[in-house]
Scaffold this motif. Structure first.
Motif, PDB file in Angstrom:
ATOM      1  N   LEU A  73       4.480  37.663  71.132  1.00  0.00           N
ATOM      2  CA  LEU A  73       4.695  38.773  72.059  1.00  0.00           C
ATOM      3  C   LEU A  73       4.701  40.107  71.338  1.00  0.00           C
ATOM      4  CD1 LEU A  73       7.664  37.068  73.937  1.00  0.00           C
ATOM      5  CD2 LEU A  73       5.277  37.190  74.700  1.00  0.00           C
ATOM      6  N   SER A  74       4.640  41.168  72.126  1.00  0.00           N
ATOM      7  CA  SER A  74       4.804  42.533  71.638  1.00  0.00           C
ATOM      8  C   SER A  74       5.910  43.185  72.455  1.00  0.00           C
ATOM      9  CB  SER A  74       3.500  43.314  71.798  1.00  0.00           C
ATOM     10  OG  SER A  74       3.666  44.645  71.373  1.00  0.00           O
ATOM     11  N   ILE A  75       6.866  43.807  71.771  1.00  0.00           N
ATOM     12  CA  ILE A  75       7.981  44.489  72.422  1.00  0.00           C
ATOM     13  C   ILE A  75       7.685  45.980  72.469  1.00  0.00           C
ATOM     14  CG2 ILE A  75      10.445  44.977  72.384  1.00  0.00           C
ATOM     15  CD1 ILE A  75       9.874  42.000  72.719  1.00  0.00           C
ATOM     16  N   GLY A  76       7.740  46.552  73.670  1.00  0.00           N
ATOM     17  CA  GLY A  76       7.516  47.975  73.864  1.00  0.00           C
ATOM     18  C   GLY A  76       6.144  48.203  74.451  1.00  0.00           C
ATOM     19  N   PRO A  77       5.936  49.349  74.972  1.00  0.00           N
ATOM     20  CA  PRO A  77       6.713  50.589  74.867  1.00  0.00           C
ATOM     21  C   PRO A  77       7.864  50.644  75.872  1.00  0.00           C
ATOM     22  CG  PRO A  77       4.755  50.977  76.161  1.00  0.00           C
ATOM     23  CD  PRO A  77       4.688  49.537  75.694  1.00  0.00           C
ATOM     24  N   PRO A  78       8.724  51.667  75.729  1.00  0.00           N
ATOM     25  CA  PRO A  78       9.802  51.854  76.702  1.00  0.00           C
ATOM     26  C   PRO A  78       9.241  52.321  78.040  1.00  0.00           C
ATOM     27  CG  PRO A  78       9.831  53.617  75.066  1.00  0.00           C
ATOM     28  CD  PRO A  78       8.774  52.655  74.646  1.00  0.00           C
ATOM     29  N   ARG A  79       9.957  51.942  79.117  1.00  0.00           N
ATOM     30  CA  ARG A  79       9.560  52.406  80.444  1.00  0.00           C
ATOM     31  C   ARG A  79      10.796  52.688  81.279  1.00  0.00           C
ATOM     32  NH1 ARG A  79       8.954  48.025  84.540  1.00  0.00           N
ATOM     33  NH2 ARG A  79       9.079  46.051  83.481  1.00  0.00           N
ATOM     34  N   SER A  80      10.607  53.553  82.249  1.00  0.00           N
ATOM     35  CA  SER A  80      11.703  53.988  83.105  1.00  0.00           C
ATOM     36  C   SER A  80      12.036  52.939  84.154  1.00  0.00           C
ATOM     37  CB  SER A  80      11.330  55.299  83.802  1.00  0.00           C
ATOM     38  OG  SER A  80      12.326  55.639  84.743  1.00  0.00           O
ATOM     39  N   ALA A 132      19.053  58.550  81.802  1.00  0.00           N
ATOM     40  CA  ALA A 132      17.945  57.610  81.613  1.00  0.00           C
ATOM     41  C   ALA A 132      16.695  58.334  81.125  1.00  0.00           C
ATOM     42  CB  ALA A 132      17.664  56.862  82.913  1.00  0.00           C
ATOM     43  N   ARG A 133      16.399  59.476  81.720  1.00  0.00           N
ATOM     44  CA  ARG A 133      15.222  60.249  81.277  1.00  0.00           C
ATOM     45  C   ARG A 133      15.380  60.689  79.821  1.00  0.00           C
ATOM     46  NH1 ARG A 133      15.342  62.033  86.637  1.00  0.00           N
ATOM     47  NH2 ARG A 133      16.618  63.851  86.153  1.00  0.00           N
ATOM     48  N   ALA A 134      16.590  61.063  79.437  1.00  0.00           N
ATOM     49  CA  ALA A 134      16.835  61.497  78.051  1.00  0.00           C
ATOM     50  C   ALA A 134      16.607  60.344  77.078  1.00  0.00           C
ATOM     51  CB  ALA A 134      18.246  62.058  77.920  1.00  0.00           C
ATOM     52  N   ALA A 141       9.510  59.050  71.807  1.00  0.00           N
ATOM     53  CA  ALA A 141       9.067  60.025  70.805  1.00  0.00           C
ATOM     54  C   ALA A 141       8.548  59.361  69.540  1.00  0.00           C
ATOM     55  CB  ALA A 141      10.200  60.990  70.478  1.00  0.00           C
ATOM     56  N   ASP A 142       9.163  58.271  69.113  1.00  0.00           N
ATOM     57  CA  ASP A 142       8.722  57.641  67.871  1.00  0.00           C
ATOM     58  C   ASP A 142       8.704  56.112  67.952  1.00  0.00           C
ATOM     59  OD1 ASP A 142      11.417  57.131  67.898  1.00  0.00           O
ATOM     60  OD2 ASP A 142      11.837  58.005  65.948  1.00  0.00           O
ATOM     61  N   PHE A 143       8.564  55.597  69.161  1.00  0.00           N
ATOM     62  CA  PHE A 143       8.624  54.147  69.341  1.00  0.00           C
ATOM     63  C   PHE A 143       7.341  53.485  68.853  1.00  0.00           C
ATOM     64  CE2 PHE A 143       8.457  50.052  71.340  1.00  0.00           C
ATOM     65  CZ  PHE A 143       9.768  49.638  71.309  1.00  0.00           C
ATOM     66  N   LEU A 144       7.495  52.460  68.060  1.00  0.00           N
ATOM     67  CA  LEU A 144       6.372  51.636  67.636  1.00  0.00           C
ATOM     68  C   LEU A 144       6.621  50.218  68.140  1.00  0.00           C
ATOM     69  CD1 LEU A 144       5.955  52.844  63.944  1.00  0.00           C
ATOM     70  CD2 LEU A 144       4.511  53.426  65.910  1.00  0.00           C
ATOM     71  N   PRO A 145       5.738  49.696  68.992  1.00  0.00           N
ATOM     72  CA  PRO A 145       5.918  48.312  69.445  1.00  0.00           C
ATOM     73  C   PRO A 145       6.017  47.374  68.238  1.00  0.00           C
ATOM     74  CG  PRO A 145       4.230  49.379  70.737  1.00  0.00           C
ATOM     75  CD  PRO A 145       4.561  50.317  69.602  1.00  0.00           C
TER      76      PRO A 145
END
Length: 173
Positions: A73-80, A132-134, A141-145
């Motif tokens: 699997l791959s984790i990310g990216p973040p989502r609202s 949550a938006r914050a 900004a710097d998320f790497l899956p």
């Protein structure tokens, strides 16, 4: 499995490799409101399977897990989530596995479990939309899956608070 605990609804989750679970759970503990964080980080496959079908469900899970290899699997990216943030989970036949299980349980699925499946791990929920938006902006900004492995199907009893483990089915195929 506790044969006396069959009336409570059952929740099915996917268990991750130890390193990925530790990372996901640390994010959840850091960002989930502590008063509402009763359970560790998890990916829910089914929210409410009938507790009175525990033996039938467990037998099917044992069969499927024995024939299914661990999932890459791959984790990310973040989502609202609107009032929270989740990390998407992709790849490795996860949706195919869930669809196979859902097809076999079609007559016993809740409305929620009949709807679409968007695999994710919730790391924040039930907060103000601004919070949550914050967090979403901060993570994005710097998320790497990162790569992860789905290793186990975990079955839980739900009784309104912390979940109680019912059974674990390692993926071995």
């Amino acid at each position: 499995m506790d044969p006396n605990a069959t009336a409570a609804p059952l929740i099915l989750t996917l268990g991750f490799d130890a390193a990925s679970f530790a990372r996901l759970d640390a994010l959840r503990r850091a960002h989930f409101p502590p008063a509402r964080n009763f359970i560790p980080a998890h990916l829910t496959l089914f929210h409410a399977l009938p507790g009175d079908a525990l033996q039938e469900i467990a037998a099917r899970l044992a069969q499927v897990a024995a024939a299914t290899p661990p999932l890459k699997l791959s984790i990310g990216p973040p989502r609202s989530l609107g009032r929270g943030v989740a990390l998407a989970v992709e790849g490795g036949g996860l949706c195919r596995l869930r669809r196979e299980l859902a097809d076999g349980w079609a007559g016993m699925l809740s409305r929620q479990d009949q709807n679409g499946f968007r695999p994710h791990v919730t790391i924040q929920n039930k907060v103000a939309p601004d919070a949550a938006r914050a967090l979403l902006a901060e993570l994005a900004a710097d998320f790497l899956p990162w790569p992860a492995e789905g290793e186990t199907l975990l079955l839980w009893h739900y009784r309104g608070g912390p979940w109680q483990a019912a059974a674990a089915f390692p993926l071995r195929g």
